[in-house]
Write a protein that holds these residues in place. Structure first.
Motif, PDB file in Angstrom:
ATOM      1  N   ALA A 123      -3.407 -28.527  12.125  1.00 45.07           N
ATOM      2  CA  ALA A 123      -3.390 -28.508  13.590  1.00 45.07           C
ATOM      3  C   ALA A 123      -1.973 -28.602  14.145  1.00 45.07           C
ATOM      4  CB  ALA A 123      -4.240 -29.657  14.127  1.00 45.07           C
ATOM      5  N   ASP A 124      -1.048 -29.156  13.356  1.00 44.26           N
ATOM      6  CA  ASP A 124       0.340 -29.258  13.807  1.00 44.26           C
ATOM      7  C   ASP A 124       1.043 -27.904  13.815  1.00 44.26           C
ATOM      8  OD1 ASP A 124      -0.017 -29.421  10.965  1.00 44.26           O
ATOM      9  OD2 ASP A 124       2.114 -29.887  10.777  1.00 44.26           O
ATOM     10  N   LEU A 125       0.406 -26.885  13.215  1.00 46.41           N
ATOM     11  CA  LEU A 125       0.990 -25.544  13.156  1.00 46.41           C
ATOM     12  C   LEU A 125       0.166 -24.545  13.970  1.00 46.41           C
ATOM     13  CD1 LEU A 125       1.850 -25.431   9.343  1.00 46.41           C
ATOM     14  CD2 LEU A 125       3.349 -26.102  11.248  1.00 46.41           C
ATOM     15  N   ALA A 126      -0.544 -25.029  14.969  1.00 44.18           N
ATOM     16  CA  ALA A 126      -1.449 -24.175  15.751  1.00 44.18           C
ATOM     17  C   ALA A 126      -0.675 -23.221  16.644  1.00 44.18           C
ATOM     18  CB  ALA A 126      -2.374 -25.042  16.599  1.00 44.18           C
ATOM     19  N   GLY A 127      -1.348 -22.117  16.962  1.00 40.71           N
ATOM     20  CA  GLY A 127      -0.814 -21.164  17.923  1.00 40.71           C
ATOM     21  C   GLY A 127      -1.842 -20.923  19.016  1.00 40.71           C
ATOM     22  N   GLU A 128      -1.361 -20.603  20.219  1.00 40.70           N
ATOM     23  CA  GLU A 128      -2.256 -20.377  21.358  1.00 40.70           C
ATOM     24  C   GLU A 128      -1.894 -19.065  22.037  1.00 40.70           C
ATOM     25  OE1 GLU A 128      -3.482 -22.386  25.688  1.00 40.70           O
ATOM     26  OE2 GLU A 128      -1.954 -23.325  24.398  1.00 40.70           O
ATOM     27  N   ALA A 129      -2.915 -18.316  22.410  1.00 40.51           N
ATOM     28  CA  ALA A 129      -2.720 -17.087  23.184  1.00 40.51           C
ATOM     29  C   ALA A 129      -3.582 -17.184  24.435  1.00 40.51           C
ATOM     30  CB  ALA A 129      -3.113 -15.867  22.365  1.00 40.51           C
ATOM     31  N   ARG A 130      -2.974 -16.958  25.591  1.00 40.83           N
ATOM     32  CA  ARG A 130      -3.692 -17.062  26.858  1.00 40.83           C
ATOM     33  C   ARG A 130      -3.932 -15.679  27.445  1.00 40.83           C
ATOM     34  NH1 ARG A 130      -0.926 -22.255  29.986  1.00 40.83           N
ATOM     35  NH2 ARG A 130      -1.355 -23.800  28.320  1.00 40.83           N
ATOM     36  N   SER A 131      -5.058 -15.546  28.125  1.00 39.87           N
ATOM     37  CA  SER A 131      -5.404 -14.271  28.757  1.00 39.87           C
ATOM     38  C   SER A 131      -6.202 -14.542  30.019  1.00 39.87           C
ATOM     39  CB  SER A 131      -6.202 -13.382  27.803  1.00 39.87           C
ATOM     40  OG  SER A 131      -7.414 -14.027  27.416  1.00 39.87           O
ATOM     41  N   ARG A 132      -6.326 -13.503  30.840  1.00 39.83           N
ATOM     42  CA  ARG A 132      -7.091 -13.607  32.078  1.00 39.83           C
ATOM     43  C   ARG A 132      -8.108 -12.486  32.152  1.00 39.83           C
ATOM     44  NH1 ARG A 132      -3.222 -15.246  37.202  1.00 39.83           N
ATOM     45  NH2 ARG A 132      -2.522 -17.276  36.397  1.00 39.83           N
ATOM     46  N   ILE A 133      -9.319 -12.828  32.584  1.00 34.47           N
ATOM     47  CA  ILE A 133     -10.370 -11.834  32.789  1.00 34.47           C
ATOM     48  C   ILE A 133     -10.626 -11.737  34.287  1.00 34.47           C
ATOM     49  CG2 ILE A 133     -12.762 -11.214  32.326  1.00 34.47           C
ATOM     50  CD1 ILE A 133     -12.608 -12.771  29.746  1.00 34.47           C
ATOM     51  N   PRO A 134     -10.325 -10.602  34.900  1.00 34.17           N
ATOM     52  CA  PRO A 134     -10.535 -10.481  36.352  1.00 34.17           C
ATOM     53  C   PRO A 134     -12.019 -10.499  36.704  1.00 34.17           C
ATOM     54  CG  PRO A 134      -9.913  -8.373  35.401  1.00 34.17           C
ATOM     55  CD  PRO A 134      -9.776  -9.389  34.307  1.00 34.17           C
ATOM     56  N   ARG A 135     -12.318 -10.983  37.900  1.00 33.08           N
ATOM     57  CA  ARG A 135     -13.687 -11.011  38.414  1.00 33.08           C
ATOM     58  C   ARG A 135     -13.740 -10.276  39.746  1.00 33.08           C
ATOM     59  NH1 ARG A 135     -15.797 -17.099  38.315  1.00 33.08           N
ATOM     60  NH2 ARG A 135     -13.868 -17.405  39.500  1.00 33.08           N
ATOM     61  N   SER A 136     -14.925  -9.780  40.067  1.00 33.66           N
ATOM     62  CA  SER A 136     -15.089  -9.067  41.334  1.00 33.66           C
ATOM     63  C   SER A 136     -14.912  -9.994  42.525  1.00 33.66           C
ATOM     64  CB  SER A 136     -16.472  -8.401  41.389  1.00 33.66           C
ATOM     65  OG  SER A 136     -17.497  -9.366  41.222  1.00 33.66           O
ATOM     66  N   ALA A 137     -15.234 -11.268  42.326  1.00 35.52           N
ATOM     67  CA  ALA A 137     -15.070 -12.254  43.402  1.00 35.52           C
ATOM     68  C   ALA A 137     -14.485 -13.529  42.810  1.00 35.52           C
ATOM     69  CB  ALA A 137     -16.414 -12.545  44.067  1.00 35.52           C
ATOM     70  N   GLY A 138     -13.519 -14.099  43.514  1.00 37.10           N
ATOM     71  CA  GLY A 138     -12.920 -15.336  43.060  1.00 37.10           C
ATOM     72  C   GLY A 138     -11.744 -15.103  42.125  1.00 37.10           C
ATOM     73  N   PRO A 139     -11.091 -16.168  41.720  1.00 34.38           N
ATOM     74  CA  PRO A 139      -9.917 -16.049  40.843  1.00 34.38           C
ATOM     75  C   PRO A 139     -10.332 -15.591  39.444  1.00 34.38           C
ATOM     76  CG  PRO A 139     -10.548 -18.347  41.099  1.00 34.38           C
ATOM     77  CD  PRO A 139     -11.405 -17.561  42.053  1.00 34.38           C
ATOM     78  N   PRO A 140      -9.416 -15.016  38.677  1.00 35.24           N
ATOM     79  CA  PRO A 140      -9.744 -14.593  37.312  1.00 35.24           C
ATOM     80  C   PRO A 140     -10.054 -15.785  36.412  1.00 35.24           C
ATOM     81  CG  PRO A 140      -7.390 -14.420  37.717  1.00 35.24           C
ATOM     82  CD  PRO A 140      -8.023 -14.727  39.032  1.00 35.24           C
ATOM     83  N   VAL A 141     -10.842 -15.517  35.373  1.00 36.01           N
ATOM     84  CA  VAL A 141     -11.166 -16.547  34.385  1.00 36.01           C
ATOM     85  C   VAL A 141     -10.019 -16.632  33.386  1.00 36.01           C
ATOM     86  CG1 VAL A 141     -12.769 -17.270  32.581  1.00 36.01           C
ATOM     87  CG2 VAL A 141     -13.626 -16.144  34.651  1.00 36.01           C
ATOM     88  N   GLU A 142      -9.481 -17.813  33.194  1.00 35.24           N
ATOM     89  CA  GLU A 142      -8.366 -18.015  32.274  1.00 35.24           C
ATOM     90  C   GLU A 142      -8.910 -18.504  30.931  1.00 35.24           C
ATOM     91  OE1 GLU A 142      -5.593 -20.634  34.111  1.00 35.24           O
ATOM     92  OE2 GLU A 142      -4.821 -19.096  35.452  1.00 35.24           O
TER      93      GLU A 142
END
Length: 263
Positions: A123-142
């Motif tokens: 777990a000390d060598l973990a990596g993270e990738a973030r993305s966003r999914i747009p929605r028709s209404a409201g802010p995108p899902v992160e």
């Protein structure tokens, strides 16, 4: 006083709803059998067409266009059941491979379940990738995807990583990677998270084999399989409810209005 025509329409509605429910349940039961017997694209094509034709046949037999709409709803309901049933079957079956070390994980690409001597989740060598999914209404899902190197005993950073333990979730205060156990002896194939793996390699100066294995814990797979099973059961009911609500509203609108009695 209600007209005979309106009384007949009101009386027929419960019967139509029960026939529609029976048809949807039958279609829902047929979906897993087709997925089990045929390749998935063929099962979808034949089953979806069959579900629609069931609605058309009922419409001709009972002389009401309501079942044409049922056929359309049943088509999408069948696809939903088939997809969840295919996922349920895949997570519950597949090929098991017993490895001498988790470092051999990439050598068994056809295996769904891997069993190996105790490996360590770094777990000390973990990596993270973030993305966003747009929605028709409201802010995108992160979303956040995590990849943790899963390495054999005696591994050091000079050696390539052959397997990653992965997970993904909507952005939260506690990353899902924090719930990984420190040691594992078995895991299942999971959705690849190459961006998270590349982040781990770049951040910590690691290397990986050409095609590393992306794995998930057995508890996580069991929970996903349970969800797929419940969704496969729910799809026929949800599709029927959508059709029944539309039919009920249509009947209410189309019933002739009562004229006030003359004094």
């Amino acid at each position: 006083m209600a007209s005979p025509a309106s009384s007949g329409q009101e009386g027929a509605l419960p019967r139509l709803l029960m026939i529609g429910l029976a048809a949807m349940v039958a279609i829902g039961l047929a979906a897993p059998l087709l997925v089990l017997a045929l390749p998935f694209p063929i099962a979808i094509a034949l089953g979806g067409l069959g579900a629609f034709l069931v609605g058309v046949a009922l419409a001709l037999r009972l002389r009401t266009g309501a079942f044409v709409a049922l056929g359309l709803v049943a088509l999408f309901g069948f696809i939903g059941v088939a997809a969840e049933a295919a996922l349920w079957l895949r997570l519950g079956g597949g090929v098991e491979a017993r490895l001498a070390s988790v470092a051999e994980a990439s050598a068994a690409p056809e295996a769904t379940r891997l069993v190996f001597p105790e490996a360590t989740a770094r777990a000390d060598l973990a990596g993270e990738a973030r993305s966003r999914i747009p929605r028709s209404a409201g802010p995108p899902v992160e979303l956040s995807a995590f990849a943790v190197p899963l390495v054999p005993q005696g591994w050091d950073r000079a050696q390539p990583v052959a397997a990653f333990l992965v997970c993904a979730e909507t952005r939260a205060a506690t990353p899902c990677a924090a719930t990984f156990p420190a040691r594992l002896t078995e895991a299942f194939r999971a959705t690849p998270r190459p961006e998270a793996a590349q982040a781990a390699l770049a951040l910590h100066g690691l290397t990986a084999v050409a095609e590393p294995a992306f794995l998930a814990m057995t508890d996580e797979i069991a929970a996903e399989r349970a969800r797929a099973g419940w969704m496969a059961l729910a799809w026929p009911v949800l599709a029927w409810l959508a059709w029944a609500a539309g039919l009920a509203v249509y009947r209410m609108i189309s019933l002739p209005r009562r004229r006030p009695a003359r004094i």
